[in-house]
Design an enzyme around this catalytic site. Structure first.
Site, PDB file in Angstrom:
ATOM      1  CG  ASN A   1      -9.955  49.302  -0.113  1.00 28.60           C
ATOM      2  OD1 ASN A   1      -9.041  48.721  -0.715  1.00 28.60           O
ATOM      3  ND2 ASN A   1      -9.913  50.582   0.181  1.00 28.60           N
TER       4      ASN A   1
ATOM      5  NE  ARG B   1      -8.932  51.548  -4.006  1.00 28.24           N
ATOM      6  CZ  ARG B   1      -7.775  51.808  -3.405  1.00 28.24           C
ATOM      7  NH1 ARG B   1      -7.468  51.238  -2.261  1.00 28.24           N
ATOM      8  NH2 ARG B   1      -6.914  52.617  -3.968  1.00 28.24           N
TER       9      ARG B   1
ATOM     10  CG  HIS C   1      -6.589  58.846  -5.597  1.00 25.16           C
ATOM     11  ND1 HIS C   1      -5.583  59.767  -5.410  1.00 25.16           N
ATOM     12  CD2 HIS C   1      -6.549  58.028  -4.519  1.00 25.16           C
ATOM     13  CE1 HIS C   1      -4.958  59.510  -4.282  1.00 25.16           C
ATOM     14  NE2 HIS C   1      -5.518  58.453  -3.716  1.00 25.16           N
TER      15      HIS C   1
ATOM     16  NE  ARG D   1       2.282  56.122  -2.733  1.00 22.81           N
ATOM     17  CZ  ARG D   1       0.942  56.162  -2.720  1.00 22.81           C
ATOM     18  NH1 ARG D   1       0.297  57.214  -3.198  1.00 22.81           N
ATOM     19  NH2 ARG D   1       0.256  55.155  -2.252  1.00 22.81           N
TER      20      ARG D   1
ATOM     21  CD  GLU E   1     -11.598  56.433  -2.802  1.00 15.81           C
ATOM     22  OE1 GLU E   1     -10.798  55.875  -3.535  1.00 15.81           O
ATOM     23  OE2 GLU E   1     -11.288  56.953  -1.711  1.00 15.81           O
TER      24      GLU E   1
END
Ligand code: ADP
Length: 401
Positions: A7, A90, A180, A241, A385
């Protein structure tokens, strides 16, 4: 079969080496400060650790160090890189080009790089890491790319289009992509397994709540709508965010503060959310502590998230014409019993009734938290993940995907 999962970000390279015979983690770690120094923290499953400063001018040197710590020295876990059967990466943005896991040929890597305009923070670093990995890892080792957006490729047009002139979509590829996806796919399948049901028969709202948060309506195993949009900025309020805001408020503030487009983007992505509302922190735990001490803005930030999650659950139940289960995952979703209790309270109309005792103190454990007479099941489902990326990578190289 051993799979290395990568990742990569602009200055970091997180990794896990998995043994797919029993899906156990052999080693994991992070190379960070790439381009501004360099540091690696590597831990083998038996606890042996390497934690040293390095010199990582680019991702290539970080990969070289990764190969070194995996194969030699006090925390080595394999004798040679030939023992690794494939590498799974990823990738954040696959846009409309990639709707499934794919082999990372040179052409695919270039396409990922070309998508950087749509995901400037992520895709170019992914391409850098893929190229660096190809240089350092044996050429015979397949490299596979798994996209965060791919799970959402099943959203219908009416869900992914914005009400802007059609040329925004046609010419500039502006639409909802969702993110996601790897997590939502993993947890919704894990939930179906835990419920002993076929995912094809389930209507699920999947709430992935962490520093970044997104909520997805999963019907029959497919994403039909999700809260993140063109970028991960949309949807619920997050650590830094803003989540969804009226676009006119953006142009209004940009004008008032005299900000350039990229400064405005930073304002919304890095200075807003929990941090912007509370003025205290972007971290949910810090906000919880501040709220307990009477900080009203910290309390407000947490309440905003809970309120918005409720709205998504209600609206997704409406578009699916029903709801079988709600799941919580991610750092906040898995750990904050307060949040889960608040979100699931006063939801009897929708058939949601939480079991307050079952909801308490579950740190990252798979568990059902709804009352026995709740029409809709509510679960905590820890995400993984890396494991899904490794499973996809294995399936692809074995020709099963
Ligand atoms: P990312 O989106 O970066 O992967 P995580 O999924 O790790 O982030 O989630 C990080 C968030 O989870 C932080 O806001 C953190 O405060 C929150 N979190 C972690 N543990 C707890 C806890 N015990 N209670 C409440 N929030 C928690």
């Amino acid at each position: 079969m051993k799979i290395l999962v990568i990742n990569a970000g602009s200055s970091s390279l997180k990794y896990q080496l998995l043994d797919m015979d029993d899906e156990s983690v052999i080693a994991k770690g992070n190379c960070d400060r790439i381009g501004i120094g360099g540091h690696i923290k590597h831990t083998a499953a038996d606890g042996r650790t390497i934690d040293v400063d390095c010199d990582f001018p680019t991702h290539t040197e970080a990969f070289e160090k990764l190969v070194e710590v995996l194969t030699t020295g006090e925390a080595a876990v394999i004798k040679s890189m030939d023992e690794i059967n494939a590498v799974g990466h990823r990738i954040v943005q696959g846009a409309e080009i990639f709707n499934k896991t794919t082999l990372a040929t040179d052409e695919v890597i270039q396409q990922i790089d070309d998508l950087a305009e749509l995901a400037p923070v992520h895709n170019h670093p992914h391409a850098l890491a893929l190229r660096a990995c190809k240089k350092v890892i044996p050429a015979t080792t397949p490299q596979v790319v798994v996209f965060d957006t791919a799970f959402h490729a099943t959203m219908p047009e009416k869900a992914f289009m914005f009400g802007m002139p059609y040329e925004c979509y046609e010419k500039y590829h502006v639409r909802k992509y969702g993110f996601h996806g790897t997590s939502h796919r993993f947890v919704s399948q894990a939930l179906a397994d835990a419920m002993g049901k076929d995912i094809k028969d389930l209507k699920i709202v999947s709430c992935h709540l962490g520093n970044g948060s997104s909520i997805t309506a999963v019907e029959g195993g497919k994403s039909i709508d999700t809260s993140m949009g063109f970028t991960p900025l949309d949807g619920v309020i997050m650590g830094t965010r803003s989540g969804c805001v009226d676009a006119s408020a953006v142009t209004f503030i940009q004008n008032k503060l005299g900000l350039s487009p990229s400064e405005m983007s930073d304002y919304l992505n890095k200075k807003s959310g929990f941090l912007g509302i509370s003025g205290v922190s972007s971290d949910a735990r810090d906000l919880g502590a501040a709220a307990e001490e009477g900080n009203k803005r910290a309390k407000l930030a947490l309440e905003m998230l809970r309120y918005e999650i409720k709205k998504y659950i209600g609206s997704y139940a409406a578009i699916m014409n029903g709801l079988d289960a709600v799941l919580f995952t991610g750092g906040i979703g898995e750990n904050s019993d307060d949040l889960r209790e608040d979100v699931c309270s006063n939801m009897e109309y929708l058939g949601i009734k939480i079991d307050k005792a079952a909801n308490k103190g579950l740190r990252g454990k798979l568990a059902k938290i709804s009352a026995p007479d709740s029409k809709v099941e509510v679960w905590v489902v820890p995400t993984n993940e890396e494991l899904l990326i490794a499973r996809d990578t294995k399936a692809l190289v074995e020709g099963n995907l």
